[in-house]
Structures are given as structure tokens and as C-alpha cells.
Design a protein around this motif. Structure first.
Motif, PDB file in Angstrom:
ATOM      1  N   VAL A 203       0.866  -1.177   0.000  1.00  0.00           N
ATOM      2  CA  VAL A 203       0.000   0.000   0.000  1.00  0.00           C
ATOM      3  C   VAL A 203       0.906   1.231   0.000  1.00  0.00           C
ATOM      4  O   VAL A 203       1.740   1.396   0.904  1.00  0.00           O
ATOM      5  CB  VAL A 203      -0.926  -0.003   1.228  1.00  0.00           C
ATOM      6  N   ASP A 205       1.555   5.623  -1.241  1.00  0.00           N
ATOM      7  CA  ASP A 205       0.915   6.918  -1.475  1.00  0.00           C
ATOM      8  C   ASP A 205       1.145   7.361  -2.914  1.00  0.00           C
ATOM      9  O   ASP A 205       1.581   6.565  -3.749  1.00  0.00           O
ATOM     10  CB  ASP A 205       1.426   7.953  -0.458  1.00  0.00           C
ATOM     11  N   GLN A 258     -10.544  -2.062   0.072  1.00  0.00           N
ATOM     12  CA  GLN A 258     -10.701  -0.712   0.619  1.00  0.00           C
ATOM     13  C   GLN A 258      -9.584  -0.556   1.635  1.00  0.00           C
ATOM     14  O   GLN A 258      -9.215  -1.515   2.306  1.00  0.00           O
ATOM     15  CB  GLN A 258     -12.052  -0.570   1.318  1.00  0.00           C
ATOM     16  N   ILE A 259      -9.081   0.676   1.731  1.00  0.00           N
ATOM     17  CA  ILE A 259      -7.994   0.886   2.681  1.00  0.00           C
ATOM     18  C   ILE A 259      -8.426   1.946   3.689  1.00  0.00           C
ATOM     19  O   ILE A 259      -8.966   2.997   3.315  1.00  0.00           O
ATOM     20  CB  ILE A 259      -6.713   1.313   1.955  1.00  0.00           C
ATOM     21  N   TYR A 261      -7.005   4.377   6.625  1.00  0.00           N
ATOM     22  CA  TYR A 261      -5.723   4.883   7.123  1.00  0.00           C
ATOM     23  C   TYR A 261      -5.947   6.186   7.870  1.00  0.00           C
ATOM     24  O   TYR A 261      -6.570   7.118   7.344  1.00  0.00           O
ATOM     25  CB  TYR A 261      -4.751   5.090   5.956  1.00  0.00           C
ATOM     26  N   PHE A 266     -10.195   4.875   1.899  1.00  0.00           N
ATOM     27  CA  PHE A 266      -9.806   5.160   0.513  1.00  0.00           C
ATOM     28  C   PHE A 266     -10.134   3.982  -0.389  1.00  0.00           C
ATOM     29  O   PHE A 266     -10.102   2.830   0.050  1.00  0.00           O
ATOM     30  CB  PHE A 266      -8.291   5.388   0.418  1.00  0.00           C
ATOM     31  N   THR A 267     -10.411   4.337  -1.640  1.00  0.00           N
ATOM     32  CA  THR A 267     -10.461   3.307  -2.674  1.00  0.00           C
ATOM     33  C   THR A 267      -9.159   3.432  -3.457  1.00  0.00           C
ATOM     34  O   THR A 267      -8.935   4.447  -4.117  1.00  0.00           O
ATOM     35  CB  THR A 267     -11.663   3.517  -3.606  1.00  0.00           C
ATOM     36  N   PRO A 268      -8.293   2.456  -3.368  1.00  0.00           N
ATOM     37  CA  PRO A 268      -6.973   2.610  -4.005  1.00  0.00           C
ATOM     38  C   PRO A 268      -7.034   2.405  -5.517  1.00  0.00           C
ATOM     39  O   PRO A 268      -8.075   2.054  -6.067  1.00  0.00           O
ATOM     40  CB  PRO A 268      -6.148   1.521  -3.338  1.00  0.00           C
ATOM     41  N   ASP A 271      -8.469  -0.862  -7.596  1.00  0.00           N
ATOM     42  CA  ASP A 271      -9.278  -1.125  -6.401  1.00  0.00           C
ATOM     43  C   ASP A 271      -9.483  -2.620  -6.149  1.00  0.00           C
ATOM     44  O   ASP A 271     -10.449  -3.019  -5.543  1.00  0.00           O
ATOM     45  CB  ASP A 271     -10.628  -0.404  -6.522  1.00  0.00           C
ATOM     46  N   LEU A 282      -1.041  -1.268  -4.375  1.00  0.00           N
ATOM     47  CA  LEU A 282      -2.245  -0.434  -4.327  1.00  0.00           C
ATOM     48  C   LEU A 282      -1.807   0.981  -3.973  1.00  0.00           C
ATOM     49  O   LEU A 282      -1.183   1.191  -2.930  1.00  0.00           O
ATOM     50  CB  LEU A 282      -3.200  -0.960  -3.252  1.00  0.00           C
ATOM     51  N   SER A 283      -2.105   1.913  -4.833  1.00  0.00           N
ATOM     52  CA  SER A 283      -1.654   3.274  -4.521  1.00  0.00           C
ATOM     53  C   SER A 283      -2.868   4.150  -4.206  1.00  0.00           C
ATOM     54  O   SER A 283      -3.967   3.954  -4.728  1.00  0.00           O
ATOM     55  CB  SER A 283      -0.827   3.831  -5.681  1.00  0.00           C
ATOM     56  N   ILE A 284      -2.628   5.133  -3.320  1.00  0.00           N
ATOM     57  CA  ILE A 284      -3.687   6.074  -2.934  1.00  0.00           C
ATOM     58  C   ILE A 284      -3.252   7.455  -3.423  1.00  0.00           C
ATOM     59  O   ILE A 284      -2.404   8.107  -2.800  1.00  0.00           O
ATOM     60  CB  ILE A 284      -3.881   6.062  -1.413  1.00  0.00           C
TER      61      ILE A 284
END
Lengths: 448, 95
Positions: A203, A205, A258-259, A261, A266-268, A271, A282-284
Motif C-alpha cells: 500500500v 501513497d 478498501q484501505i 488509514y 480510501f479506494t486505491p 481497487d 495499491l496506490s492512494i
């Protein structure tokens, strides 16, 4: 050959005994018939003694004609034992893994299969012992059989002829066992049970930097109501699913994620995770991580550049009028100075708790009249801490049913190929030996 | 070796003694047979018993006299049969 000399003399003895009974003046039918029995037995013994090389050689000759050898048989037996040992080891490992996953109901069928495998070991050991005895003592068995056969008054005739027959039938029969069993074996136990998939999820950013301790929730596709798994990542945002901790689907699968944090959900991008890749990232894109704090952008803001030196960050964003970013920090992180476009900005912090972690958030107005806005932060970072969340490991019910079916299949296959088939084969060999021994000992010459 | 040779000698001795006894028994049976057959007792069963005793003793004497010959013959024939095998046929690859 010493025994053969004894046997020959015993044959002469029983011949003379037979003649004695035949010549005796006792007018009894049974005495006379015993006399002729003894004579015929002794003649049969003489034939067997003379053809002992034939008896000893016929097995090897048949094996040569059939093009099978004892070496192949022993190799086959060895390979089978190895397969069984490896399966046994794997099953024990699986059973110990399953204890972690609170799937104790699966350990009982596995225990059943393990007990069956130990039974198969016993059956294999019996075959080992029998075949080794036959292989090592075949010639001696034949000689011993002849000696027993030659004992007067039919004392050892049955046993002796059985030994002679065994030295031929078993010597030919055991190397043929692999062919017999392979022709009946439908399939080897499927190995899918033993494969455990492992998927690594990272996960990150917007800049690809790992989020410390993210909470990842997994959903079946289009069932976004209740997660089938909740897994906590490590300090670098990495988590591993599968690897004996989760029961994953056997075939390829996709799970939506779903993440959560720092109090936000967040939906990465993307998804979902898929089993096609061993590593899923998975990036946000809404989130920019800095040590000890995070920046959350609104929809129209874009992170352009970040320069971070210990405790000091220069961030360039693309923003418009009334754009905002939200600063989220751990309570221990102390932000001392916030500057937007060269002007100091006050930050009003509001405290929250997220799974036992105290965090503070503050909204910063960017007032982006021109498109590029610079944001400067000076702060004392703190170590991230893990949220106190109850993990729910992934358990895919269909997979468990598959596993159970597989286990039952494996159990049945093992009973069949390791216990039932060799048992049947040994019984067949024994009955053939018995039949041949009847041929050797059952027929007798009629002299009177 | 010694023990088994002793055993063989013992068995041989036993066989020789039995053969000597068999000749005696044969003579007795033969004599008893003829005595019964030629006796002036007018019972047909006794005559028949004497007859069968004579037959049995003669057959026994025949087998006894033939014994060593029969054994030698069996050994000879069986030894000739159990010659070493010819090598098994090897399958030749078909063109």
C-alpha cells in the motif's frame, strides 16, 4: 546342496519304507495304500531333487522373458515410500498451519488421512519384508521345500511344495507388482491441496512511499457490504495474504479492496488485488506521506513536488481558489510552522482517535490564485504506531469444501493404491502359489 | 558338514536295514500267502487272501529290486531336462 543329499537319502528311505509296507503280510487296505503313497512320493522327490536347477532357474528365465527386474521393483518401492513420506510431512505441516487459522474442524479429516498414511507405511513395510525374504532366500527356500517334501509319511509334503511354489511364483510375481498396480491406478493424488498461494500487497501513497500500518479490507467482487477479510499492513505498508495464514481460492481470483488509514477510508488504484500477480501494489493518489504525518488533498489539488529534509518539507501543489489540503498527524508529531506561498498560516488542530491511536487533523486553505502553490512545513516527526484492529484472515468457504473433497479423494486413493491393491496382489500371489503347490504335491502316481 | 554327513549315514544305514527287513518280510509274506492258498481249509475268502498276499509280495519285491534303477533313471532324465536355459528371445525392433 548338503540338504539335497539328505533329501535324496530320505527319498530312498521312504521308498524302502513304502516297499516294506507293500510287502508286509498285514491284510489291510490302508497299509497297502500308504505303501504305494510312500513310493510315489519318494519318486516325486527324486524328480524334484534332480530338477532343482530348473526350479531355481525358471523364475529368472520368466523374468528375463517378461523383461522386468528386481532392481526396477526395488526402485519403484523406494520412490513410493519417498512419495508417501513427503506427503506425510506436508500433511503434518498443513495440520500445524491450520491451527493458526482456527480451522480446527479441518485438522480432523487431515488426522484421518495421516492415520491412513501410517497404515500405508505398514503395508509398504510388509511388502518390503516379504520381497526381501523372497529375493534373498529364493534358492534356499526351494532347497528347504524339497527337503521338507522328502520327509517320509508326508510329514512336510504340503509345506515343502508350498515353499517350492513360493520360490517360483513370488520370485516372478513381486517384480510384476508395479505393472499390476499401475494398470489399476486411476490417478495420483492431486497436489493442489499442498500448494499454498502467497500474495504480497503493498500500500503506497501518490509517490510510491509505503503507508505505515494501513488497514486493508477485502471484499468479494460486488459485495461491498461486509469484508471477508481485514488485514493490517506492516510499518512499510506491506502485507502478505495466503502462506498458510489464509484459505484462498484454488483458481485465479480477484478481490476488491478498501484501505483505511488514519481515520480515512480510501479506494486505491487499482481497487482490487488479483492472484495473477505475486505482488499487488495499491496506490492512494489522494495521499502524500511524510514521516509522522500525511497530507490529504481534495479533488482539484495535485501534488507536484516534495522536498523533505529532516523535520522540514517543501511541497509544491497545483491548486485553485478555495482549494484545501488536510494535514493528518500523529498526536506526538509536533508541527511548529506552516507556510503557504511564503506567508505563515495558522492551523487549528482537532484531535481524534482511530483504533486507539490519537491523531490530529487540520485543514489548510491554499488560496491558489496562480496554479502553483508552495507549502512549507516545519515539524518534529514521531514514530508511527499500529492501530489496534482485530484482524480477520481470509477464509474462502468454497476453497475449504474443495480441500475437504481433495482430502477425501487423497484418502481414498491412498487406501486404494497403497493398501488395497498391494494386498489384493499378495493374495493373488499366495493363491497362485497354493495352486502350484497343489500341482507339485497333490497329484500322485497310481502304482496299484 | 559333519552333522549332516552323520545324518546322511544314519539315514543310509536305516535304509539298508529296512531293505534287509523288506526281503525277510517279502519271504514271510510270500510263504504265508502260499500257505494260506494251499491250505486245506475250504473257505474261499482265506484262499483269496493268500492269493492277494502273494501278489502284493511279488509286486513289492519287483519295486524293491527295481528301486535303485528307478531312481537312477529319474535322476538321469530329470538332469537331462534341467539343462541350462537358452537365452530368452529379445524383441527386435520392427522396421
Amino acid at each position: 546342496m548338503d540338504y539335497l543329499v539328505i533329501a535324496y537319502n530320505l527319498a530312498l528311505l521312504s521308498y524302502s519304507l513304502g516297499v516294506l509296507l507293500l510287502a508286509s503280510p498285514i491284510p489291510s487296505k490302508s497299509v497297502k495304500s500308504w505303501g504305494s503313497k510312500l513310493i510315489s512320493d519318494s519318486l516325486m522327490t527324486a524328480i524334484l531333487i534332480s530338477s532343482i536347477t530348473l526350479i531355481q532357474g525358471i523364475g529368472a528365465y520368466i523374468l528375463k522373458v517378461l523383461n522386468v527386474s528386481w532392481e526396477e521393483f526395488f526402485t519403484w518401492l523406494y520412490v513410493r515410500t519417498l512419495t508417501l513420506v513427503s506427503f506425510y510431512t506436508v500433511l503434518t505441516q498443513v495440520a500445524s498451519y491450520l491451527k493458526h487459522v482456527e480451522l480446527s474442524f479441518l485438522t480432523s479429516p487431515i488426522g484421518y488421512v495421516v492415520s491412513l498414511i501410517s497404515l500405508s507405511f505398514t503395508s509398504l513395510r510388509t511388502i518390503y519384508v516379504l520381497s526381501n525374504v523372497i529375493y534373498a532366500f529364493k534358492d534356499k527356500l526351494a532347497v528347504l521345500g524339497v527337503l521338507l517334501y522328502s520327509l517320509p509319511f508326508r510329514v512336510g509334503k504340503g509345506v515343502g511344495s508350498f515353499f517350492i511354489a513360493a520360490s517360483i511364483v513370488m520370485f516372478v510375481g513381486f517384480p510384476l507388482m508395479p505393472h499390476f498396480i499401475q494398470s489399476f491406478e486411476a490417478s495420483y493424488p492431486s497436489k493442489t491441496l499442498l500448494e499454498s498461494k502467497t500474495i504480497t500487497v503493498n500500500v503506497v501513497d501518490v509517490n510510491g512511499r509505503g503507508l505505515p500500518y494501513p488497514i486493508v479490507k477485502f471484499y468479494l467482487v460486488r459485495e461491498l457490504n461486509n469484508p471477508i477479510g481485514v488485514v493490517l499492513g506492516d510499518v512499510e505498508g506491506k502485507l502478505i495474504i495466503g502462506d498458510g495464514l489464509d484459505v484462498l481460492p484454488k483458481e485465479n481470483f480477484t478481490l476488491q479492496v478498501q484501505i483505511e488509514y488514519l481515520g480515512m477510508s480510501f479506494t486505491p488504484v487499482p481497487d482490487y488485488i488479483t492472484s495473477e500477480f505475486e505482488i499487488n501494489t495499491l496506490s492512494i493518489p489522494q495521499l502524500l506521506m511524510l514521516p509522522g504525518l500525511a497530507l490529504l488533498r481534495n479533488g482539484d489539488v495535485e501534488f507536484v513536488d516534495v522536498l523533505y529534509d529532516y523535520g522540514s518539507a517543501d511541497i509544491t501543489v497545483k491548486a485553485f481558489t478555495n482549494s484545501k489540503v488536510t494535514l493528518v498527524k500523529y498526536l506526538k508529531t509536533n508541527v511548529t510552522y506552516v507556510e503557504v506561498n511564503g506567508r505563515e498560516t495558522s492551523c487549528i488542530w482537532s484531535d481524534e482517535t482511530w483504533y486507539g491511536i490519537s491523531i490530529s487533523t487540520c485543514s489548510i486553505e491554499l488560496n491558489g490564485s496562480d496554479s502553483y502553490t508552495s507549502l512549507k512545513l516545519i515539524y518534529t516527526p514521531s514514530q508511527p504506531s499500529a492501530p489496534n484492529v482485530g484482524e480477520v484472515r481470509l477464509i474462502y468457504k468454497e476453497s475449504i469444501i474443495d480441500d475437504l473433497t481433495n482430502l477425501i479423494n487423497v484418502a481414498v486413493t491412498y487406501i486404494y493404491t497403497y493398501i488395497f491393491l498391494p494386498g489384493v496382489y499378495v493374495v493373488i500371489l499366495t493363491s497362485m502359489t497354493h495352486a502350484l503347490s497343489k500341482v507339485l504335491g497333490g497329484s500322485r502316481l497310481r502304482l496299484m | 558338514m559333519g552333522v549332516s554327513m552323520d545324518l546322511v549315514d544314519f539315514i543310509r544305514g536305516l535304509t539298508t536295514q529296512i531293505i534287509a527287513i523288506v526281503w525277510v518280510v517279502f519271504l514271510i509274506t510270500w510263504v504265508v500267502g502260499w500257505a494260506l492258498r494251499g491250505s486245506p481249509i475250504p473257505i474261499h475268502r482265506i484262499k483269496r487272501l493268500g492269493q492277494s498276499l502273494i501278489e502284493d509280495s511279488v509286486i513289492a519285491a519287483f519295486w524293491l529290486a527295481l528301486g535303485s534303477t528307478v531312481f537312477a533313471l529319474i535322476t538321469f532324465i530329470a538332469s537331462n531336462i534341467s539343462q541350462p536355459f537358452p537365452p530368452p528371445p529379445t524383441p527386435t525392433p520392427q522396421p
